[in-house]
Design a protein around this motif. Structure first.
Motif, PDB file in Angstrom:
ATOM      1  N   THR A  81      -2.059  -2.201   5.884  1.00 38.25           N
ATOM      2  CA  THR A  81      -0.859  -1.456   5.496  1.00 38.25           C
ATOM      3  C   THR A  81      -1.172  -0.165   4.744  1.00 38.25           C
ATOM      4  N   THR A 118      -1.402   3.786   3.411  1.00 39.12           N
ATOM      5  CA  THR A 118      -0.506   4.932   3.321  1.00 39.12           C
ATOM      6  C   THR A 118      -0.953   5.968   4.348  1.00 39.12           C
ATOM      7  N   ARG A 119      -0.068   6.379   5.220  1.00 35.68           N
ATOM      8  CA  ARG A 119      -0.403   7.368   6.234  1.00 35.68           C
ATOM      9  C   ARG A 119      -0.745   8.702   5.561  1.00 35.68           C
ATOM     10  N   VAL A 172      -0.163  -0.166  10.290  1.00 33.40           N
ATOM     11  CA  VAL A 172       0.358   1.183  10.407  1.00 33.40           C
ATOM     12  C   VAL A 172      -0.456   1.912  11.476  1.00 33.40           C
ATOM     13  N   LEU A 230       3.256  -0.376  12.835  1.00 35.75           N
ATOM     14  CA  LEU A 230       4.268   0.351  12.071  1.00 35.75           C
ATOM     15  C   LEU A 230       4.143   1.811  12.470  1.00 35.75           C
ATOM     16  N   ARG A 267       6.060   9.451   9.000  1.00 35.65           N
ATOM     17  CA  ARG A 267       6.759   9.071   7.783  1.00 35.65           C
ATOM     18  C   ARG A 267       8.255   9.279   7.980  1.00 35.65           C
ATOM     19  N   GLN A 306       9.343   4.926   1.263  1.00 30.67           N
ATOM     20  CA  GLN A 306       8.552   4.603   2.453  1.00 30.67           C
ATOM     21  C   GLN A 306       7.961   3.207   2.343  1.00 30.67           C
ATOM     22  N   ASN A 307       7.486   2.853   1.151  1.00 28.78           N
ATOM     23  CA  ASN A 307       6.942   1.507   0.940  1.00 28.78           C
ATOM     24  C   ASN A 307       7.998   0.435   1.206  1.00 28.78           C
ATOM     25  N   ASP A 346       8.664   0.208   4.976  1.00 35.64           N
ATOM     26  CA  ASP A 346       7.563  -0.446   5.679  1.00 35.64           C
ATOM     27  C   ASP A 346       7.539  -1.943   5.411  1.00 35.64           C
ATOM     28  N   LEU A 352      10.095  -3.550   7.568  1.00 32.18           N
ATOM     29  CA  LEU A 352       9.633  -3.591   8.954  1.00 32.18           C
ATOM     30  C   LEU A 352       8.614  -4.711   9.157  1.00 32.18           C
TER      31      LEU A 352
END
Length: 543
Positions: A283, A285-286, A308, A325, A329, A337-338, A341, A344
């Motif tokens: 998971t 962070t992009r 992700v 995912l 963003r 965003q957290n 996600d 999801l």
């Protein structure tokens, strides 16, 4: 130079005073000035306030630069692109080779035997054949599922043994230990998360909504169990706090035995987990996951990946062989965003993963799940081995570097000396080079039309240089709204037409072939066929 992370902490930079303290004698040893030496680590030469970057130094001393996945290569262009201000992101020479993992180290022995039975050519060196992995579809579902259960049973047994050992597991009360032994079962859908606990990896995401997590793990008919493991850097307090939070949740009565944090993470536990869990969860962070090799280790064992779309999974994801995912963003606010996600993740587990796992036929084999495993093995796993990785390095970088090295060393480094002399000549004269004019010479103010040819002429004062030392090109880009986000759509080099004294006349007949609104500019650059690429000598003038 292979850059391995987009995280700022992975790009060391030091004050010039510190560099001078420890490396002040290096310029004399190298036969250069201190300014030449210190500027190798800067984007703004002679700026005393800019720190000396080890990554900039590496780029300046390397002919080729690459990231460790396609997306990381693109992100690296943003991070390192300031070194070549005359060029745009999509022009840079930064490439990529996506990381791979060693098949024989990370693939379970029983699966190696099974694969060898049906497609030995898939991993027999040197005739390594990626297409051969499609034969995994010939393996009977029951046979593949049986081997997966062998690995899962080994993992469960290993975990129970580990939590019973005081050297490997500390618990709040004996009840917690009993709950783990009673609840941890091989017939329960098992999701694993194990890696270095840096904050950008978002290990806490699953605990955003504890009530929803409670409903997932304690579903009476279709339960789910989660195994966590990993370590944080000794100086990474936020990373240590993530581990503390997971340990706290794992000790709660409603999660005891359903969410387990395994301490003293090591290679043996990592191998057991990537081989034995059903789903490998990631998971980040992009777009801070450069590659992410743990998921690659999992997929070659038939453990499906849920991540992700970041790092290697952007290239690896194949519908029907894992879950994703989105890469884009939705919110700039990371907390929002957290939260999105996390929702999801819960929804995907509840509506897709759990039903597929527990849907069994009369033979108690989840055929739909096994088909997904086969897609994972056939279409994803063979593309992410060290064999493929080394082949890519050889074809994209090592081969041409070896060839160039051979030419550079020939005849007592003749080519190297010629390039150095030419660079000195151009550098000394570059300030005198100026663009006198740039114009379309055969049209008025009428609109530019597709299919019509238009002549563009650029006059350059090349005082002190030869005309063939100079290149002139017309750059066309999508209309620029943000100066940091330029998309070049065409580059056309002008040809030298004539020379009058120090004035060189360059011309091109340009025929537009695309409709739209574009920005067009003229760029003048030093030109030499012996250069490996433009970034090797990135002097530029614009009109």
């Amino acid at each position: 130079f292979t850059t391995h992370t987009p995280v700022p902490a992975g790009h060391d930079a030091f004050p010039e005073s510190m560099i001078r303290q420890y490396m002040g004698h290096y310029p004399d040893r190298l036969g250069i000035t201190w300014e030449q030496f210190i500027n190798l680590g800067k984007t703004n030469p002679n700026d005393p306030n800019e720190k000396f970057s080890m990554s900039f130094l590496a780029c300046n001393l390397s002919q080729e630069v690459n990231g460790v996945s396609w997306l990381h290569g693109e992100v690296s262009k943003d991070i390192l692109g300031g070194m070549w201000p005359g060029y745009f992101k999509d022009e840079l020479h930064i490439g990529y080779v996506t990381n791979g993992v060693h098949f024989f180290t990370w693939c379970a022995a029983n699966l190696q035997r099974l694969y060898a039975k049906y497609f030995p050519e898939g991993f027999s060196l040197p005739d390594y054949s990626i297409p051969a992995w499609q034969k995994v579809h010939e393996i009977p579902d029951s046979e593949l599922w049986a081997e997966r259960l062998v690995l899962k049973n080994k993992l469960i047994a290993h975990v129970k043994k580990r939590v019973s050992d005081p050297a490997h597991f500390r618990f709040d009360s004996p009840v917690q230990l009993i709950r783990i032994h009673e609840s941890l079962k091989p017939d329960v859908l098992t999701i694993g998360f194990a890696r270095r606990f840096a904050t950008y990896k978002r290990a806490h995401l699953l605990f955003t909504n504890l009530d929803r997590l409670d409903a997932i793990v304690n579903n009476p008919e279709r339960p789910v169990q989660f195994l966590f493991a990993g370590k944080a850097h000794p100086n990474d307090k936020p990373g240590q706090d993530l581990i503390k939070r997971i340990v706290e949740v794992a000790a709660m009565p409603r999660f005891a035995g359903k969410v387990i944090f395994l301490q003293n993470y090591d290679m043996e536990l990592a191998r057991r987990m990537v081989q034995g869990v059903d789903i490998w969860l990631n998971t980040p962070t992009r777009p801070l996951e450069a590659s992410g090799t743990s998921g690659e280790k999992a997929v070659m064992n038939g453990t499906m990946h849920f991540s992700v779309l970041d790092g290697w999974w952007v290239e690896g994801y194949h519908e029907g062989g894992g879950w994703k995912l989105p890469m884009e963003r939705t919110f700039e606010d990371q907390n929002f965003q957290n939260e999105l996600d996390a929702e999801l993740i819960y929804t995907t587990i509840e509506n897709d993963i759990v039903p597929k796992y527990y849907n069994r036929s009369t033979d108690n084999v989840p055929h739909e799940w096994v088909e997904a495993i086969k897609v994972c093995l056939a279409d994803i796993a063979p593309n992410f081995t060290t064999n493929r990785m080394l082949t890519d390095y050889q074809e994209r970088f090592y081969g041409k570097l070896y060839e160039r090295n051979t030419h550079m060393r020939a005849d007592d480094f003749r080519m190297a000396r010629e390039i150095a002399a030419w660079k000195r000549k151009v550098s000394n004269a570059w300030d005198k080079v100026r663009i006198v004019s740039a114009q379309r010479i055969d049209m008025g103010k009428e609109a530019i039309l597709i299919g019509h040819s238009y002549n563009v002429e650029v006059v350059v004062d090349i005082d002190g240089l030869k005309a063939d030392d100079i290149g002139v090109e017309m750059i066309m880009a999508d209309q620029i709204d943000d100066g940091n986000n330029v998309k070049v759509v065409a580059k056309r080099e002008l040809k030298l037409e004539r020379q009058e004294g120090s004035l060189a006349f360059y011309r091109i007949a340009s025929t537009p072939d695309t409709t739209g609104s574009f920005d067009i500019a003229i760029r003048v650059f030093p030109k030499n066929a012996k250069l490996p690429h433009r970034m090797d000598f990135a002097l530029v003038k614009w009109a």
